[in-house]
Design a protein around this motif. Structure first.
Motif, PDB file in Angstrom:
ATOM      1  N   ASN A 125      34.321  48.114   2.606  1.00 41.43           N
ATOM      2  CA  ASN A 125      34.606  49.493   2.996  1.00 41.43           C
ATOM      3  C   ASN A 125      36.098  49.732   3.178  1.00 41.43           C
ATOM      4  O   ASN A 125      36.604  50.817   2.886  1.00 41.43           O
ATOM      5  N   LEU A 126      36.826  48.713   3.663  1.00 40.50           N
ATOM      6  CA  LEU A 126      38.270  48.844   3.820  1.00 40.50           C
ATOM      7  C   LEU A 126      38.943  49.037   2.467  1.00 40.50           C
ATOM      8  O   LEU A 126      39.791  49.919   2.300  1.00 40.50           O
ATOM      9  N   ARG A 155      36.009  52.172  13.850  1.00 44.77           N
ATOM     10  CA  ARG A 155      35.808  51.011  12.990  1.00 44.77           C
ATOM     11  C   ARG A 155      35.616  51.464  11.545  1.00 44.77           C
ATOM     12  O   ARG A 155      35.032  52.504  11.289  1.00 44.77           O
ATOM     13  N   VAL A 156      36.096  50.637  10.633  1.00 44.09           N
ATOM     14  CA  VAL A 156      35.976  50.946   9.211  1.00 44.09           C
ATOM     15  C   VAL A 156      34.508  50.987   8.785  1.00 44.09           C
ATOM     16  O   VAL A 156      34.117  51.780   7.926  1.00 44.09           O
ATOM     17  N   LEU A 200      42.089  54.794   9.660  1.00 42.55           N
ATOM     18  CA  LEU A 200      41.257  55.507  10.634  1.00 42.55           C
ATOM     19  C   LEU A 200      41.980  56.737  11.172  1.00 42.55           C
ATOM     20  O   LEU A 200      41.370  57.794  11.375  1.00 42.55           O
ATOM     21  N   ARG A 253      43.956  49.014   8.788  1.00 46.85           N
ATOM     22  CA  ARG A 253      42.780  49.752   9.270  1.00 46.85           C
ATOM     23  C   ARG A 253      43.184  50.918  10.164  1.00 46.85           C
ATOM     24  O   ARG A 253      42.621  52.011  10.061  1.00 46.85           O
ATOM     25  N   LEU A 266      38.309  52.546   1.171  1.00 49.39           N
ATOM     26  CA  LEU A 266      39.109  53.543   1.887  1.00 49.39           C
ATOM     27  C   LEU A 266      40.576  53.478   1.462  1.00 49.39           C
ATOM     28  O   LEU A 266      41.250  54.515   1.368  1.00 49.39           O
TER      29      LEU A 266
END
Length: 279
Positions: A103-104, A33-34, A20, A16, A107
């Motif tokens: 979402n992670l 935050r993701v 970010l 993460r 990404l």
């Protein structure tokens, strides 16, 4: 162009913090935050940076709060996917929920895809703040380097001899001692090592959770009660309370009929034993 990336690709082991940092550096944001990318706006601008002119930024809403507004952003993203012939499926209904794992994963794919274009070299002529502003829908994007009007006004009317102009040498901080610098450097090194170990441990357990999630999504297993209970734990939103109790309740309700059958069978055995004793 890497549009289809397998689950065992190294892309899905990126942490993460790295993701970010990648977003914040390129788009001049300050995400922590993701889940903050759930609106889809960040993904749109990442592709806008990678493929200049392809994304209609005036349609992207960086201030989207409702699922309806978020879905509009993902519609823009889907149109861009179609233009670029990207076959990656967009699971919009899951992404707008803001679930960290979903979402992670997206990404991780996005970073891998963008890095495959021009070797991941950043477009130095791209101004992310200006592009968001020209879109006309940027109102409260975190981390933009804009000075509040109140501060601008105060600076414009500050007296020439204001003490805010700068610190004099006499009032400035004293030079740090060599011993203090050495001690702080050692402490910083130790903290970095600790952070690396924690990130490795986190990624290790996250990969296991991800494997469990993929297994639970197997069509033949989705309706199995124990799988439903595991999903209750995986997708629990409240981080302060354990989801184990809800999962156990769900499992008990799902197995209620079977539990009743077992109970009646046990009663029959007790009755038989009692009859044999009386005989």
């Amino acid at each position: 162009m890497a549009t289809n990336i397998g689950m065992m690709d190294s892309a899905y082991f990126v942490g993460r913090n790295e993701l970010l940092t990648w977003i914040n550096d390129r788009l001049q944001l300050n995400l922590s935050r993701v889940e903050e990318v759930a609106s889809g706006a960040v993904q749109c601008q990442m592709l806008d940076m990678t493929f200049p002119g392809v994304v209609p930024m005036h349609k992207v809403n960086f201030d989207a709060k409702t699922e309806y507004d978020m879905i509009q952003n993902y519609k823009v993203l889907q149109d861009v996917f179609n233009k670029l012939k990207i076959t990656k499926p967009l699971e919009i209904n899951r992404l707008v929920k803001g679930r960290p794992l979903d979402n992670l994963e997206f990404l991780q794919w996005l970073k891998r895809f963008c890095d495959s274009i021009n070797g991941g070299i950043m477009n130095e002529n791209y101004n992310p703040v200006e592009r968001r502003s020209k879109g006309g829908k940027e109102r409260s994007v975190k981390g933009t380097n804009k000075m509040p009007k109140s501060l601008q006004t105060n600076n414009n009317h500050a007296p020439p001899n204001s003490s805010l102009v700068g610190l004099s040498k006499a009032s400035g901080p004293k030079p740090a001692k060599a011993a203090d610098v050495k001690a702080l450097s050692k402490e910083l090194t130790d903290l970095k090592l600790s952070l690396e170990l924690l990130e490795k441990e986190r990624d290790f357990y996250f990969s296991k959770l991800r494997d469990v999630e993929i297994l639970c999504q197997t069509p033949d297993l989705e309706d199995v009660p124990i799988v439903g209970a595991v999903k209750k734990i995986l997708y629990a939103n409240d981080a302060n309370e354990s989801a184990l109790e809800d999962a156990q309740e769900f499992l008990n309700q799902s197995l209620g009929v079977q539990a009743g059958d077992e109970g009646s069978g046990g009663q029959e055995e007790e009755d038989e034993e009692e009859e044999r004793a009386q005989a």
